[in-house]
Structures are given as C-alpha cells and as structure tokens.
Write a protein that holds these residues in place. Sequence first.
Motif, mmCIF file in Angstrom:
data_model
loop_
_atom_site.group_PDB
_atom_site.id
_atom_site.type_symbol
_atom_site.label_atom_id
_atom_site.label_comp_id
_atom_site.label_asym_id
_atom_site.label_seq_id
_atom_site.Cartn_x
_atom_site.Cartn_y
_atom_site.Cartn_z
ATOM 1 N N MET A 138 0.839 -1.189 0.000
ATOM 2 C CA MET A 138 0.000 0.000 0.000
ATOM 3 C C MET A 138 0.879 1.245 0.000
ATOM 4 S SD MET A 138 -2.948 1.157 2.751
ATOM 5 C CE MET A 138 -1.832 1.861 3.975
ATOM 6 N N VAL A 139 0.577 2.185 -0.891
ATOM 7 C CA VAL A 139 1.308 3.450 -0.961
ATOM 8 C C VAL A 139 0.309 4.592 -1.070
ATOM 9 C CG1 VAL A 139 3.342 2.394 -2.032
ATOM 10 C CG2 VAL A 139 1.539 3.355 -3.483
ATOM 11 N N LEU A 140 0.800 5.798 -0.796
ATOM 12 C CA LEU A 140 -0.017 7.011 -0.885
ATOM 13 C C LEU A 140 0.605 7.985 -1.870
ATOM 14 C CD1 LEU A 140 -0.447 7.307 2.942
ATOM 15 C CD2 LEU A 140 -2.379 7.024 1.390
ATOM 16 N N LEU A 141 -0.224 8.566 -2.723
ATOM 17 C CA LEU A 141 0.248 9.496 -3.741
ATOM 18 C C LEU A 141 -0.526 10.802 -3.653
ATOM 19 C CD1 LEU A 141 0.134 7.131 -6.861
ATOM 20 C CD2 LEU A 141 2.076 7.503 -5.354
ATOM 21 N N LYS A 142 0.198 11.918 -3.716
ATOM 22 C CA LYS A 142 -0.439 13.216 -3.860
ATOM 23 C C LYS A 142 -0.326 13.636 -5.314
ATOM 24 C CE LYS A 142 -0.368 18.003 -2.160
ATOM 25 N NZ LYS A 142 0.345 18.977 -1.284
ATOM 26 N N ASP A 197 1.805 -0.356 -4.996
ATOM 27 C CA ASP A 197 3.061 0.149 -5.554
ATOM 28 C C ASP A 197 3.203 -0.144 -7.041
ATOM 29 O OD1 ASP A 197 3.234 -2.570 -5.014
ATOM 30 O OD2 ASP A 197 5.271 -2.485 -4.216
ATOM 31 N N TYR A 198 2.555 -1.194 -7.535
ATOM 32 C CA TYR A 198 2.593 -1.504 -8.965
ATOM 33 C C TYR A 198 1.920 -0.393 -9.772
ATOM 34 C CZ TYR A 198 1.208 -3.777 -13.353
ATOM 35 O OH TYR A 198 0.974 -4.065 -14.678
ATOM 36 N N ILE A 199 0.751 0.024 -9.340
ATOM 37 C CA ILE A 199 0.035 1.112 -10.015
ATOM 38 C C ILE A 199 0.805 2.415 -9.873
ATOM 39 C CG2 ILE A 199 -2.056 2.521 -9.957
ATOM 40 C CD1 ILE A 199 -2.400 -0.214 -11.299
ATOM 41 N N ALA A 200 1.348 2.677 -8.691
ATOM 42 C CA ALA A 200 2.091 3.909 -8.452
ATOM 43 C C ALA A 200 3.311 4.026 -9.355
ATOM 44 C CB ALA A 200 2.520 3.984 -6.990
ATOM 45 N N ALA A 201 3.854 2.876 -9.756
ATOM 46 C CA ALA A 201 5.012 2.859 -10.655
ATOM 47 C C ALA A 201 4.617 2.984 -12.118
ATOM 48 C CB ALA A 201 5.822 1.581 -10.440
ATOM 49 N N GLY A 202 3.313 3.166 -12.382
ATOM 50 C CA GLY A 202 2.840 3.344 -13.755
ATOM 51 C C GLY A 202 2.328 2.085 -14.405
ATOM 52 N N GLY A 203 2.215 0.996 -13.625
ATOM 53 C CA GLY A 203 1.723 -0.261 -14.181
ATOM 54 C C GLY A 203 0.277 -0.184 -14.613
ATOM 55 N N ASP A 204 -0.124 -1.089 -15.505
ATOM 56 C CA ASP A 204 -1.507 -1.184 -15.990
ATOM 57 C C ASP A 204 -1.947 0.117 -16.658
ATOM 58 O OD1 ASP A 204 -3.751 -2.615 -16.524
ATOM 59 O OD2 ASP A 204 -4.567 -2.563 -14.496
ATOM 60 N N MET A 206 -1.090 3.194 -16.141
ATOM 61 C CA MET A 206 -1.302 4.341 -15.264
ATOM 62 C C MET A 206 -0.032 5.196 -15.170
ATOM 63 S SD MET A 206 -4.407 4.409 -14.418
ATOM 64 C CE MET A 206 -5.896 3.437 -14.125
ATOM 65 N N SER A 207 0.610 5.420 -16.310
ATOM 66 C CA SER A 207 1.875 6.159 -16.340
ATOM 67 C C SER A 207 1.732 7.601 -15.866
ATOM 68 C CB SER A 207 2.473 6.139 -17.755
ATOM 69 O OG SER A 207 1.568 6.718 -18.688
ATOM 70 N N MET A 208 0.514 8.154 -15.922
ATOM 71 C CA MET A 208 0.307 9.543 -15.484
ATOM 72 C C MET A 208 0.643 9.732 -14.005
ATOM 73 S SD MET A 208 -2.548 7.670 -15.011
ATOM 74 C CE MET A 208 -3.233 7.630 -16.671
ATOM 75 N N LEU A 209 0.611 8.644 -13.229
ATOM 76 C CA LEU A 209 0.894 8.760 -11.800
ATOM 77 C C LEU A 209 2.372 9.018 -11.518
ATOM 78 C CD1 LEU A 209 -1.443 5.982 -10.333
ATOM 79 C CD2 LEU A 209 -1.845 8.444 -10.521
ATOM 80 N N ALA A 210 3.199 8.924 -12.539
ATOM 81 C CA ALA A 210 4.609 9.305 -12.379
ATOM 82 C C ALA A 210 4.733 10.810 -12.144
ATOM 83 C CB ALA A 210 5.416 8.894 -13.607
#
Length: 251
Positions: A138-142, A197-204, A206-210
């Motif tokens: 689990m990670v948190l992104l602003k 963390d997979y999604i946060a790294a741009g997986g699936d 979701m590269s915009m989260l970079a």
Amino acid sequence: MRYPFILIALLIILCSCNNQLVVSRVEANNISNDSLVMLSDADVAELVAPYRENLEGDMSRVISISNDDLVRAKPESELTNLVADILLETGVAFCQFANHDFMPDVAYMNYGGLRVALPKGEITVGHIFQLMPFENEMVLLKVSGETMEQFVQQIALRGGDGVAGMRLGIVDGRIGHLEVDGKAFDVKKDYWVVTNDYIAAGGDDMSMLANRKKFIETGLKIRDIMIERLELEHQRGRQIQGILDGRIYYE
C-alpha cells in the motif's frame, strides 16, 4: 519509512480487536547434494513435514464467511468494492497513526490485480493468497487535479475498476460525472490516492501517476491488510456482505 508493528496498530484503530499473525515470508536454504550425503525420500519427507504442515495449516485457516460468491465485474462489483473500501479505510488509519496532516481522498485497486473470485461460505487465508498472489504494498500518492483527471479518465476508458471515495459516471468511455468524497471534482485541487506500488510505478497503463507531487511508502502488504481485516471482522461475528452502491455507473 517502515513503521514497526504498524499493521497491528492500524487494525486496532479500525476495529479495536486483537491481532493475528499472518505468514508474510518463507525462507529456504539450499541443501548440498553431495554424493557422500544422500537422503532418502522418506528422510526428506520427514525433514520438510513440519514446515509443510504449518504452512498448509495457516492457508486453510478460516478468516471470514461470505454470504455470496464475490466475483469481479464492471463497472463495479461486490469484490472490487470490498477491496477498495478496506484499502481506503486502512489508508485513513495509517495517516492517523503516522500523524499526517491529510487523509486519502480515493482508493484504487486495479481490476487485473484481483485474480479469482471469493466463494460463498468459508473464506480462508489460502483464498486471499489466490486472490492476491503478488507482493504489492500500500502506498499514498499526492497528485494534481489534472493528473487525477487523467487517472480517472483511464478508469472510465476501461469501463470501471476497483475504487472507493469517488462516484464516477461513464459516457462512451469518458468521464460524464465525477465526485470525490461527495463533492464535485475540482481540477484545481490536489488529491491523495491510496493504491498499490505496482500502479504507483505506472503499471496497468497508469503512467500519469509518475507526475505525482508526493509519494509515501507504508511497508504494508495489501494481502496482509485484507487477511487481518477480514479475520478481525470475523471474530466480531460479522460476515462479508457485498455492496453495490453505484459508485461507478454508465450514463
């Protein structure tokens, strides 16, 4: 940053119950296969039996009861809603525990990250390992409002996903209506997203989260969160009750 015993503390905040231990790592060492030291099949079986029995016993431990089969579906489903709700609640508890000055607005669990359905009746540790075979944390992104809009647009494009904290209306693969925390989406605001963390790294895709503004690690495995939360609810006599509330819908 790693917070010792933080999962236990979060679950106390969420449920005020006793914690249970969960298998989080299995270590193994190589045994030299020397011609002078050979073990028979019976010897090997005797050697590994205690470890196999312990692991199998934990995997078969009943942690919850479900009133229905929980199957993933789009635009929303009882399974994706359940996982996203637990993720959002745990994200809130984490921020409270860590004395952060913010709370997550939205939780997101990618559809492909849930591999099987959960059956009606007894739910075991093994079922959760089958549901979530990956070691995602689990990670948190602003993120800015613009990044948030791109993120939600991707959810709309794929026809839905596992979300909590938002209400999304989809029109022809586009955002038709969007509310976050019960309020109209504001592209000028920043938002906090709790995800893996997979999604946060741009997986699936979701590269915009970079383009995130901040990133916080929690050190908590989402699978462990699920196991602990379901087991604590089970100890309180609560069964899994699937929820469909229109959080994602087609206009």
